[in-house]
Scaffold this motif. Structure first.
Motif, PDB file in Angstrom:
ATOM      1  N   LEU A 148     -52.891  38.387  42.021  1.00 19.48           N
ATOM      2  CA  LEU A 148     -54.340  37.941  42.273  1.00 19.48           C
ATOM      3  C   LEU A 148     -54.507  36.604  41.461  1.00 19.48           C
ATOM      4  O   LEU A 148     -55.393  35.569  41.858  1.00 19.48           O
ATOM      5  CB  LEU A 148     -55.438  38.931  42.219  1.00 19.48           C
ATOM      6  N   LEU A 149     -54.275  36.881  39.966  1.00 21.32           N
ATOM      7  CA  LEU A 149     -54.604  35.723  39.018  1.00 21.32           C
ATOM      8  C   LEU A 149     -53.899  34.468  39.597  1.00 21.32           C
ATOM      9  O   LEU A 149     -54.419  33.328  39.385  1.00 21.32           O
ATOM     10  CB  LEU A 149     -54.157  36.146  37.549  1.00 21.32           C
ATOM     11  N   TRP A 151     -52.766  33.680  42.402  1.00 20.81           N
ATOM     12  CA  TRP A 151     -53.300  33.155  43.633  1.00 20.81           C
ATOM     13  C   TRP A 151     -54.721  32.116  43.384  1.00 20.81           C
ATOM     14  O   TRP A 151     -54.711  31.351  44.011  1.00 20.81           O
ATOM     15  CB  TRP A 151     -53.842  34.175  44.540  1.00 20.81           C
ATOM     16  N   GLY A 152     -55.408  32.661  42.412  1.00 17.41           N
ATOM     17  CA  GLY A 152     -56.421  31.905  42.106  1.00 17.41           C
ATOM     18  C   GLY A 152     -55.920  30.408  41.453  1.00 17.41           C
ATOM     19  O   GLY A 152     -56.360  29.360  41.494  1.00 17.41           O
ATOM     20  N   SER A 155     -54.669  28.017  43.887  1.00 16.09           N
ATOM     21  CA  SER A 155     -55.453  27.435  45.142  1.00 16.09           C
ATOM     22  C   SER A 155     -55.575  26.075  44.883  1.00 16.09           C
ATOM     23  O   SER A 155     -56.097  25.407  43.808  1.00 16.09           O
ATOM     24  CB  SER A 155     -56.960  28.045  45.036  1.00 16.09           C
ATOM     25  N   THR A 158     -59.610  25.093  44.096  1.00 17.64           N
ATOM     26  CA  THR A 158     -60.611  25.741  43.066  1.00 17.64           C
ATOM     27  C   THR A 158     -59.509  25.999  42.111  1.00 17.64           C
ATOM     28  O   THR A 158     -59.996  26.110  41.105  1.00 17.64           O
ATOM     29  CB  THR A 158     -61.259  26.932  43.423  1.00 17.64           C
ATOM     30  N   GLY A 159     -58.265  25.993  42.129  1.00 23.61           N
ATOM     31  CA  GLY A 159     -57.222  26.197  41.191  1.00 23.61           C
ATOM     32  C   GLY A 159     -57.201  25.276  40.191  1.00 23.61           C
ATOM     33  O   GLY A 159     -57.244  23.952  40.469  1.00 23.61           O
TER      34      GLY A 159
END
Length: 320
Positions: A148-149, A151-152, A155, A158-159
């Motif tokens: 999940l980390l 994935w951010g 992005s 927004t990444g």
């Protein structure tokens, strides 16, 4: 009047009712006692294995031979329909090929980097303990949380990774790290290597520290180069740790699920679907426990066969 002669046997060995029998126990009794003690020690583990492994395995075997929808229960046997449906699926062989490709790629990169890190922090020099901790720290994070980390981080909107590349002028448009099959595979491999490199480094480091320093000193005195020392001493003596790391890495990669489920959901265009993801889809999206159980049995058989081949190969290498 006749006087009865005293019993000499009774005088020499008087009977004392309050004295316990101090005769040595027979070997049969000792063996029986030790057997009972061993069974008592092994009983909790045996119960745990039976309840949480053998019984579920038998249930999965029954499901694989039955028409068993998720919401309807067992409708009776239909063998071998579940197995034929599993192998005839359009996603089965692509998932197998992708899982094998991912396993080979992760195993080579991960173990190579872990060995390099272990060699770098092998010696007790200033700062070695700090770097060992830093390398191992990602392993303390759960795989789903790490996925999940990342994935951010990946992005494109927004990444921070894509924005950083744009600010540095390396790219003109936002980078889609998960937008193509190759990019999604490499991005997931990077995540897995980042998380598990420290764990395998620790295993290999323990193996390196068990190698006697006298062996290295004798090799240096004979004029061996660092490359020769690595090939002729380090790698052969590190074989048990490498075998354990290889077994864990291959097994874990073949059962990959969390990282792809969080990062790619099997996309793009089902290009990153693993075998375990296929099991999940059959069971909880198509609601077909029978086919999912058949896939599980196939994966279990493949893992057992692969582990047997690995053990035989390692044993043959040790004997040679």
């Amino acid at each position: 009047m006749q006087v009865k002669a005293p019993d000499r046997a009774a005088d020499e060995h008087p009977v004392r009712p309050d004295t316990p029998d101090r005769r040595p126990r027979t070997p049969t009794l000792l063996r029986r006692s030790r057997t009972l003690q061993g069974m008592a020690y092994a009983a909790p583990t045996a119960v745990f294995v039976a309840v949480f492994f053998l019984l579920p395995l038998l249930l999965v075997g029954q499901m694989s031979l039955s028409d068993w929808p998720l919401l309807a229960g067992d409708r009776g046997g239909n063998a071998p329909e579940n197995y034929t449906d599993a192998t005839d699926s359009t996603l089965f062989w692509p998932a197998v090929r992708f899982t094998l490709l991912y396993t080979v790629l992760v195993t080579v990169v991960l173990l190579g980097l872990a060995l390099l890190l272990a060699l770098l922090v092998q010696e007790s020099r200033p700062g070695a303990g700090f770097f060992r901790t830093v390398y191992f720290l990602p392993g303390a994070l759960g795989l789903a949380s790490a996925s999940l980390l990342f994935w951010g981080l990946y992005s494109p909107s927004t990444g921070p990774l894509s924005r950083t590349l744009e600010r540095l002028g390396l790219v003109d448009d936002p980078v889609s790290f998960l937008g193509t099959p190759t990019a999604a595979l490499l991005s997931t491999v990077f995540l897995v290597v980042w998380k598990f490199a420290g764990f395998y480094m620790l295993i290999l480091l323990v193996g390196l520290q068990r190698i006697p320093h006298e062996v290295y000193e004798a090799a240096r005195m004979d004029g061996a180069s660092p490359g020769q020392i690595f090939r002729s001493i380090t790698l052969p003596l590190l074989r048990p740790s490498l075998a354990l790391s290889l077994l864990l890495c291959v097994t874990g990669s073949l059962l990959a699920f969390d990282q792809f489920f969080v990062l790619t959901k099997g996309g793009p265009d089902n290009s990153t679907v693993t075998v375990v993801q296929l099991i999940y889809r059959e069971a909880f999206q198509r609601l077909n426990l029978g086919t999912a159980a058949a896939l599980s049995i196939i994966v279990l058989a493949a893992l057992l066969l692969l582990n047997v081949l690995q053990f035989r190969g390692l044993r043959h290498a040790d004997e040679s």
